[in-house]
Design an enzyme around this catalytic site. Structure first.
Site, PDB file in Angstrom:
ATOM      1  N   CYS A  40     -74.525  40.377 -31.677  1.00 15.69           N
ATOM      2  CA  CYS A  40     -75.761  40.969 -31.151  1.00 15.69           C
ATOM      3  C   CYS A  40     -76.959  40.023 -31.169  1.00 15.69           C
ATOM      4  O   CYS A  40     -77.581  39.800 -30.150  1.00 15.69           O
ATOM      5  CB  CYS A  40     -76.073  42.244 -31.927  1.00 15.69           C
ATOM      6  SG  CYS A  40     -77.639  43.018 -31.531  1.00 15.69           S
ATOM      7  N   CYS A  43     -80.503  41.231 -35.178  1.00 12.74           N
ATOM      8  CA  CYS A  43     -80.744  40.844 -36.572  1.00 12.74           C
ATOM      9  C   CYS A  43     -80.211  39.431 -36.764  1.00 12.74           C
ATOM     10  O   CYS A  43     -79.233  39.045 -36.150  1.00 12.74           O
ATOM     11  CB  CYS A  43     -80.000  41.773 -37.533  1.00 12.74           C
ATOM     12  SG  CYS A  43     -80.530  43.494 -37.496  1.00 12.74           S
ATOM     13  N   CYS A  62     -76.995  51.497 -34.345  1.00 13.29           N
ATOM     14  CA  CYS A  62     -77.749  50.338 -34.846  1.00 13.29           C
ATOM     15  C   CYS A  62     -78.289  50.713 -36.212  1.00 13.29           C
ATOM     16  O   CYS A  62     -79.078  51.664 -36.336  1.00 13.29           O
ATOM     17  CB  CYS A  62     -78.890  49.978 -33.895  1.00 13.29           C
ATOM     18  SG  CYS A  62     -80.007  48.707 -34.553  1.00 13.29           S
ATOM     19  N   GLN A  94     -96.741  50.599 -34.773  1.00  9.55           N
ATOM     20  CA  GLN A  94     -95.851  49.805 -35.628  1.00  9.55           C
ATOM     21  C   GLN A  94     -94.489  50.492 -35.775  1.00  9.55           C
ATOM     22  O   GLN A  94     -94.414  51.707 -35.988  1.00  9.55           O
ATOM     23  CB  GLN A  94     -96.484  49.614 -37.003  1.00  9.55           C
ATOM     24  CG  GLN A  94     -97.748  48.773 -36.985  1.00  9.55           C
ATOM     25  CD  GLN A  94     -97.460  47.274 -36.940  1.00  9.55           C
ATOM     26  OE1 GLN A  94     -96.338  46.860 -36.697  1.00  9.55           O
ATOM     27  NE2 GLN A  94     -98.481  46.471 -37.166  1.00  9.55           N
ATOM     28  N   TYR A 128    -108.638  43.327 -32.962  1.00  6.78           N
ATOM     29  CA  TYR A 128    -107.472  43.650 -32.124  1.00  6.78           C
ATOM     30  C   TYR A 128    -107.055  45.065 -32.507  1.00  6.78           C
ATOM     31  O   TYR A 128    -106.045  45.270 -33.168  1.00  6.78           O
ATOM     32  CB  TYR A 128    -106.313  42.691 -32.374  1.00  6.78           C
ATOM     33  CG  TYR A 128    -106.524  41.273 -31.904  1.00  6.78           C
ATOM     34  CD1 TYR A 128    -106.121  40.861 -30.637  1.00  6.78           C
ATOM     35  CD2 TYR A 128    -107.115  40.328 -32.747  1.00  6.78           C
ATOM     36  CE1 TYR A 128    -106.296  39.550 -30.217  1.00  6.78           C
ATOM     37  CE2 TYR A 128    -107.294  39.017 -32.337  1.00  6.78           C
ATOM     38  CZ  TYR A 128    -106.883  38.634 -31.069  1.00  6.78           C
ATOM     39  OH  TYR A 128    -107.062  37.335 -30.652  1.00  6.78           O
ATOM     40  N   GLU A 188    -110.447  45.935 -28.018  1.00 10.84           N
ATOM     41  CA  GLU A 188    -109.062  45.728 -27.580  1.00 10.84           C
ATOM     42  C   GLU A 188    -109.076  45.512 -26.073  1.00 10.84           C
ATOM     43  O   GLU A 188    -109.830  46.169 -25.344  1.00 10.84           O
ATOM     44  CB  GLU A 188    -108.224  46.969 -27.948  1.00 10.84           C
ATOM     45  CG  GLU A 188    -106.846  47.037 -27.335  1.00 10.84           C
ATOM     46  CD  GLU A 188    -105.949  45.912 -27.799  1.00 10.84           C
ATOM     47  OE1 GLU A 188    -105.425  45.201 -26.918  1.00 10.84           O
ATOM     48  OE2 GLU A 188    -105.772  45.743 -29.021  1.00 10.84           O
ATOM     49  N   ASP A 204    -105.799  41.208 -36.204  1.00 11.44           N
ATOM     50  CA  ASP A 204    -104.347  41.391 -36.216  1.00 11.44           C
ATOM     51  C   ASP A 204    -103.826  40.950 -34.851  1.00 11.44           C
ATOM     52  O   ASP A 204    -103.456  41.765 -34.015  1.00 11.44           O
ATOM     53  CB  ASP A 204    -104.003  42.858 -36.501  1.00 11.44           C
ATOM     54  CG  ASP A 204    -102.507  43.098 -36.624  1.00 11.44           C
ATOM     55  OD1 ASP A 204    -101.743  42.116 -36.573  1.00 11.44           O
ATOM     56  OD2 ASP A 204    -102.107  44.262 -36.759  1.00 11.44           O
ATOM     57  N   CYS A 263     -98.406  37.999 -37.697  1.00 10.48           N
ATOM     58  CA  CYS A 263     -96.951  38.131 -37.529  1.00 10.48           C
ATOM     59  C   CYS A 263     -96.308  36.777 -37.263  1.00 10.48           C
ATOM     60  O   CYS A 263     -95.136  36.700 -36.891  1.00 10.48           O
ATOM     61  CB  CYS A 263     -96.625  39.108 -36.400  1.00 10.48           C
ATOM     62  SG  CYS A 263     -97.297  38.635 -34.795  1.00 10.48           S
TER      63      CYS A 263
END
Length: 459
Positions: free
Chosen positions: A84, A87, A166, A290, A319, A340, A388, A415
């Site tokens: 896949c 992950c 999944c 999220q 943001y 935003e 963010d 991130c």
């Protein structure tokens, strides 16, 4: 002086001891000083490796067999893990995943921002790092005349047809994908064929409210008029009372982008609802929300701690999205200004403020780097700025606008450790000091890491 050729050749078999890992979770071994990047290798392991690609300064390999294995290696619980690619880290213990992500943040700050004298705390993980995703988008295909659903194989658009669940996705979402596929198959609704741009059903998207268990199903179709679509909706309604919303999204383009521009409610509500830390959010088909609310609360708790709000502060959320951080901050601050670039997100943020009876948060459409200088001209002086940004980090104009505003504290939620480090460099040159960083594992079993940095104005 001519540089010597790499010490390995394509298709050669070599013995490798893995010394390190890349930020994507591949093992790093060296042959006469020449690095080989090999998926699924763990530090300390020795393996026979086939060289599959050779570049000037590094190459790529594939494990043929292990001579010894790390104590941190585990059997991936997912049957299709090696096919896949959704992950990347299921082959290592969860603690090793957390350590790897901490090291990734630490290395980025040291190498890019030259920051190595501040606390970078151990990664905050999950008690149960499975079944956490509240949203899934699954492509639809066909095989032997039957509809199939599943993620794509690595580096392809071939659907893994033996995938029936999944294990990082909410179980309700899993079940609903199966249910929609089975009903659509029985009703003769065709799968989209991206090669010939024919057929109907492109993707099935499911969103689930973790706290409310309210479920939204989004049917992404190539055309608006779909025979039997009303019967599909009827069957879903009759069998699954937790489904509160069935939406059709029309995407008629030849594109890899999942959602098209036109969205309409087939039945139920335009929104489902969920809660994070007592704040209720309305979530539409296209809302950014999220995907791991459990960890989102831990991340936002840390952001609020770093904001160090006593009650009389003015805060800018640069943001703001649909207001997830802004509304948490507004519970403590005197006033929060959110900005935003996406108009629908700002509209959602305003609705979420009303939904929670929060009247000290105001939301504006625009690019933060342009709106913030205008706010400065109007006399707005924030005590705290929270950012963010997406993976590309903050625009340099925005960083300069923050420096000009001189807030006492900046909270940077990131991130991407590399762009965080790059931006910290600019802020430190502008008179700020990074105090500490807290990594948070928002996406267990994957290579991604979120972190929160506290940055203060130098006195």
């Amino acid at each position: 002086m001519t540089k010597s050729a790499p010490p390995v050749k394509k298709n050669q078999t070599v013995e490798v001891t893995f010394e390190d890992m890349t930020h994507e979770g591949s093992g790093v071994g060296k042959v006469n000083g020449y690095p080989l990047f090999v998926p699924y290798g763990l530090p300390g392991e020795q393996a026979k490796v086939k060289v599959i690609k050779v570049k000037k300064n590094f190459g790529f390999g594939k494990i043929i067999e292990f001579y010894n294995q790390s104590d941190e290696r585990v059997d991936p619980p997912c049957d299709v893990f090696y096919k896949c690619g959704g992950c990347q880290l299921q082959h290592m213990s969860y603690q090793r995943q957390l350590d790897m992500k901490h090291d990734q943040v630490q290395n980025a700050l040291k190498k890019i921002a030259h920051i190595d004298d501040i606390p970078i705390h151990p990664t905050i993980g999950m008690d149960d790092p499975w079944r956490y995703r509240n949203k899934v988008q699954i492509p639809v295909g066909s095989k032997n005349g039957e509809l199939i659903t599943g993620f794509y194989r690595k580096r392809s658009h071939d659907i893994i047809d033996d995938m029936d669940h999944c294990i990082i996705t909410d179980e309700t979402a899993d079940r609903m994908v199966d249910a929609v596929r089975e009903i659509a198959n029985r009703l003769g609704i065709s799968a989209y064929d991206e090669t010939n741009h024919r057929g109907t059903l492109r993707h099935i998207m499911v969103r689930v409210g973790q706290e409310t268990n309210q479920t939204m199903i989004v049917l992404v179709t190539r055309k608006e008029n779909v025979p039997q679509l009303d019967k599909l909706v009827e069957e879903i309604r009759a069998s699954y009372p937790h489904v509160k919303s069935v939406i059709q999204n029309v995407n008629a383009e030849r594109t890899n982008v999942i959602l098209g521009k036109k969205t309409k409610v087939l039945w139920g509500n335009e929104y489902i609802y969920d809660e994070i830390d007592g704040i209720r959010f309305a979530i539409s088909a296209k809302s950014f929300y999220q995907v791991n609310p459990t960890q989102t609360k831990k991340l936002y708790d840390k952001a609020i701690e770093y904001a160090d709000i006593a009650g009389d502060e003015t805060v800018i959320d640069a943001y703001c999205g649909i207001g997830t951080i802004s509304l948490s901050l507004a519970k403590k601050a005197k006033k929060v200004y959110g900005v935003e670039v996406v108009p629908q997100a700002v509209s959602d943020a305003k609705e979420n403020a009303k939904l929670n009876n929060i009247d000290n948060a105001a939301f504006y459409v625009g690019e933060a780097e342009k709106v913030m200088p205008w706010w400065t001209a109007q006399g707005l002086q924030p005590d705290v700025i929270v950012v963010d940004p997406p993976r590309k980090g903050c625009d340099e104009e925005l960083l300069n606008a923050m420096i000009q505003m001189k807030p006492k504290r900046i909270v940077y939620v990131s991130c991407n450790p590399s762009t965080l480090a790059r931006d910290l460099n600019i802020l430190e040159d502008g008179g700020y000091q990074t105090k500490e960083v807290q990594p948070v594992d928002m996406f267990p079993q994957t290579k991604h890491i979120e972190c929160c940095a506290q940055i203060v104005l130098k006195v």
